[in-house]
Design a protein around this motif. Structure first.
Motif, PDB file in Angstrom:
ATOM      1  N   VAL A 147       0.773  -1.220  -0.268  1.00 12.25           N
ATOM      2  CA  VAL A 147      -0.459  -0.301   0.252  1.00 12.25           C
ATOM      3  C   VAL A 147       0.864   1.081  -0.181  1.00 12.25           C
ATOM      4  O   VAL A 147      -0.082   2.502   0.413  1.00 12.25           O
TER       5      VAL A 147
ATOM      6  N   GLY B  73      -7.323  -3.171  -3.855  1.00 11.35           N
ATOM      7  CA  GLY B  73      -8.225  -3.201  -2.408  1.00 11.35           C
ATOM      8  C   GLY B  73      -6.119  -3.224  -1.514  1.00 11.35           C
ATOM      9  O   GLY B  73      -5.996  -2.517  -0.817  1.00 11.35           O
ATOM     10  N   TRP B  74      -5.133  -3.760  -2.132  1.00 11.24           N
ATOM     11  CA  TRP B  74      -3.759  -4.027  -2.226  1.00 11.24           C
ATOM     12  C   TRP B  74      -2.448  -3.491  -2.537  1.00 11.24           C
ATOM     13  O   TRP B  74      -1.883  -2.569  -1.881  1.00 11.24           O
TER      14      TRP B  74
ATOM     15  N   ARG C 197      -3.830   3.754  -0.070  1.00 12.85           N
ATOM     16  CA  ARG C 197      -5.046   4.241   0.494  1.00 12.85           C
ATOM     17  C   ARG C 197      -5.098   5.389   0.177  1.00 12.85           C
ATOM     18  O   ARG C 197      -6.678   5.229   0.034  1.00 12.85           O
ATOM     19  N   GLN C 198      -4.497   6.355   0.066  1.00 17.45           N
ATOM     20  CA  GLN C 198      -4.996   8.454   0.072  1.00 17.45           C
ATOM     21  C   GLN C 198      -5.683   8.412  -1.657  1.00 17.45           C
ATOM     22  O   GLN C 198      -6.665   8.898  -1.440  1.00 17.45           O
TER      23      GLN C 198
ATOM     24  N   VAL D 286      -6.900   5.980  -3.569  1.00 19.30           N
ATOM     25  CA  VAL D 286      -8.772   5.227  -3.242  1.00 19.30           C
ATOM     26  C   VAL D 286      -9.489   5.801  -2.705  1.00 19.30           C
ATOM     27  O   VAL D 286     -10.942   6.438  -3.563  1.00 19.30           O
ATOM     28  N   ARG D 287      -8.811   6.729  -1.664  1.00 19.68           N
ATOM     29  CA  ARG D 287     -10.021   7.821  -0.507  1.00 19.68           C
ATOM     30  C   ARG D 287     -10.266   8.521  -1.186  1.00 19.68           C
ATOM     31  O   ARG D 287     -11.524   9.345  -1.300  1.00 19.68           O
TER      32      ARG D 287
ATOM     33  N   LEU E 152     -13.705  -0.648   1.496  1.00 22.44           N
ATOM     34  CA  LEU E 152     -12.580  -0.997   1.182  1.00 22.44           C
ATOM     35  C   LEU E 152     -12.518  -2.687   2.025  1.00 22.44           C
ATOM     36  O   LEU E 152     -11.803  -3.097   1.130  1.00 22.44           O
TER      37      LEU E 152
ATOM     38  N   ARG F 296     -11.344  -6.613  -0.721  1.00 18.48           N
ATOM     39  CA  ARG F 296     -10.252  -6.225  -0.094  1.00 18.48           C
ATOM     40  C   ARG F 296     -10.193  -8.379   0.184  1.00 18.48           C
ATOM     41  O   ARG F 296      -9.765  -9.155  -0.435  1.00 18.48           O
TER      42      ARG F 296
END
Length: 468
Positions: free
Chosen positions: A3, A419-420, A424-425, A427-428, A446, A450
């Motif tokens: 990630v 998902g992986w 993450r940021q 995707v957010r 999420l 995942r």
């Protein structure tokens, strides 16, 4: 899986060699076009049969649960990839992975959609031919006549090929006009018409004597029929119905504006797709119950069983049966066309952006390749049944290859990628439109992408292979 920031948080717009990239022009255009890619012949011949044979409303409830477990999360995952990269499927995965092998997921989706377009056009061509035959009053008659009509037509060495290629040609004419003037404009016309036709036939079907028995058969829950097998069928139907794993959703999302609410769009598309599937059941089962016919599944339902059902059900007023038959095949043509348009666009976008050639030339590449597949698939189930691969007719082989292997693999890899692998940021930010929308459901979504979606897709894959 990682990630960490892979240098993909802000990909540059694709270099198109001076070619301008299209965008959807409205929110309703986004929903109708993307829902159109999901709504297809499977909504008419597969969902009603599965619901009717597997507990009616009980199956529908399980199916809706599967939409929330797999359908919407998986759809939203593809939306994230497409909109963030603003590129065709191959380039989208490439940009978001920093040039790593994840781009092969995009290539897999493009190949899958092109193969599906080729063999799907065969059945779509049958629908187009039946529309014209209905206008000429040629598919109204007793069971033997209707069955012989289909057998003679499908085994002809020329007609199915001509109609299949004609359908691809119609699709080509829409795609070459671009996103707003072609795909969005046509979707805004076809989807409302499709819904209107469906409602008209549902009303006519439900007004027949004894039709309520069919309505009860579909909508009355029978939980005694539920089993692990039925639940896996519902899971698979949710996956295939929403076009997961084909790169279609990723490609269409690349034409979304940055202020499009991805979660709302996914929910609206899933809702529309489900409503149409249920209405298809309300169209088929009441009419079948009225004449005491048990509807089956697949091509025999729409090309043999239903013409006979309409003929018998409206025997007292033949002109109504004639009109319903025309409306029904027009509905099938429109449903098939919205799907073939999306499948064609996936490859067209790829060649336009990777070869830096005008959309018209790129569209011709896909049209020619799909037409070749269509020709051999049509012949393999008709005039030349010796055209086989691994013991299957070429058409059945293409269906098996894409449905049992390529689609689950594409869907699985996309969930793992989103998902992986993607930071993450990133995707957010896509989920919340850079913080302008609520992140209330982000953690739940999420988690689903995942863990839940990969497990569901693995179960579908094993179920397709007969392991479960």
């Amino acid at each position: 899986m990682s990630v960490r920031n892979n240098g993909c948080s802000d990909p540059q717009p694709p270099n198109l060699g001076g070619l301008k990239r299209g965008k959807f022009g409205s929110k309703i255009g986004i929903v109708l076009a993307t829902a159109g890619s999901a709504v297809g012949l499977g909504n008419v011949w597969r969902f009603p049969y599965m619901a009717g044979e597997n507990g009616g409303a009980a199956f529908i409830l399980i199916y809706i649960a599967c939409i929330f477990l797999l359908g919407i999360p998986g759809m939203l995952g593809e939306f994230v990839v497409g909109r963030h990269a603003q590129a065709n499927a191959a380039r989208a995965y490439d940009a978001l992975s920093g040039g790593r092998p994840w781009k092969l997921v995009g290539y897999l989706g493009i190949l899958t959609s092109t193969i599906i377009l080729g063999f799907y056009a065969v059945v779509a061509g049958w629908c187009l031919q039946y529309l014209f035959a209905s206008l000429a009053g040629q598919v109204m008659g007793d069971v033997d006549y209707v069955k012989n009509y289909f057998v003679e037509f499908s085994s002809n060495a020329v007609k199915p090929v001509v109609w299949g290629i004609a359908f691809i040609a119609v699709t080509h004419l829409v795609v070459v006009r671009g996103i707003r003037s072609g795909i969005e404009k046509v979707s805004k016309i076809l989807m409302p018409i499709l819904l209107i036709l469906l409602v008209i036939i549902v009303i006519a079907s439900c007004m027949l004597p004894g039709a309520m028995a069919g309505v009860r058969f579909l909508l009355q829950p029978d939980f005694s029929k539920l089993s692990s097998h039925v639940m896996l069928d519902a899971l698979g139907q949710a996956f295939f119905s929403l076009s997961l794993g084909t790169a279609c959703l990723c490609t269409y999302a690349s034409y979304f504006s940055k202020d499009t609410n991805l979660l709302n769009s996914a929910g609206q598309i899933a809702l529309l797709d489900t409503i149409i599937a249920i209405l298809a059941g309300l169209m088929i089962f009441p009419a079948a119950a009225s004449v005491g016919v048990s509807p089956d599944s697949g091509p025999s339902l729409i090309f043999i069983t239903l013409p006979n059902v309409f003929s018998q059900a409206f025997a007292a007023v033949p002109v109504i049966g004639y009109i319903i038959s025309i409306l029904f095949y027009a509905l099938l043509v429109f449903a098939a066309l919205t799907s073939t348009i999306s499948m064609h666009e996936i490859g067209t976008a790829f060649f336009t952006e990777e070869l830096h050639v005008p959309r018209k030339k790129s569209a011709w590449v896909i049209t020619v390749v799909a037409s070749i597949i269509c020709v051999f698939c049509a012949l393999s189930v008709g005039a030349y049944t010796n055209i086989k691969m691994l013991g299957y007719s070429l058409m059945d082989f293409c269906d098996m290859l894409t449905a049992d292997f390529m689609l689950p693999l594409g869907g699985m890899l996309t969930c793992l990628f989103v998902g992986w692998y993607i930071p993450r940021q990133v995707v957010r930010d896509e989920f919340t439109n850079s913080g302008t929308l609520s992140a209330r459901f982000f953690g739940i979504w999420l988690f689903a992408v995942r863990y839940v979606c990969p497990i569901c897709i693995l179960l579908i894959f094993l179920h397709q292979l007969g392991v479960l």
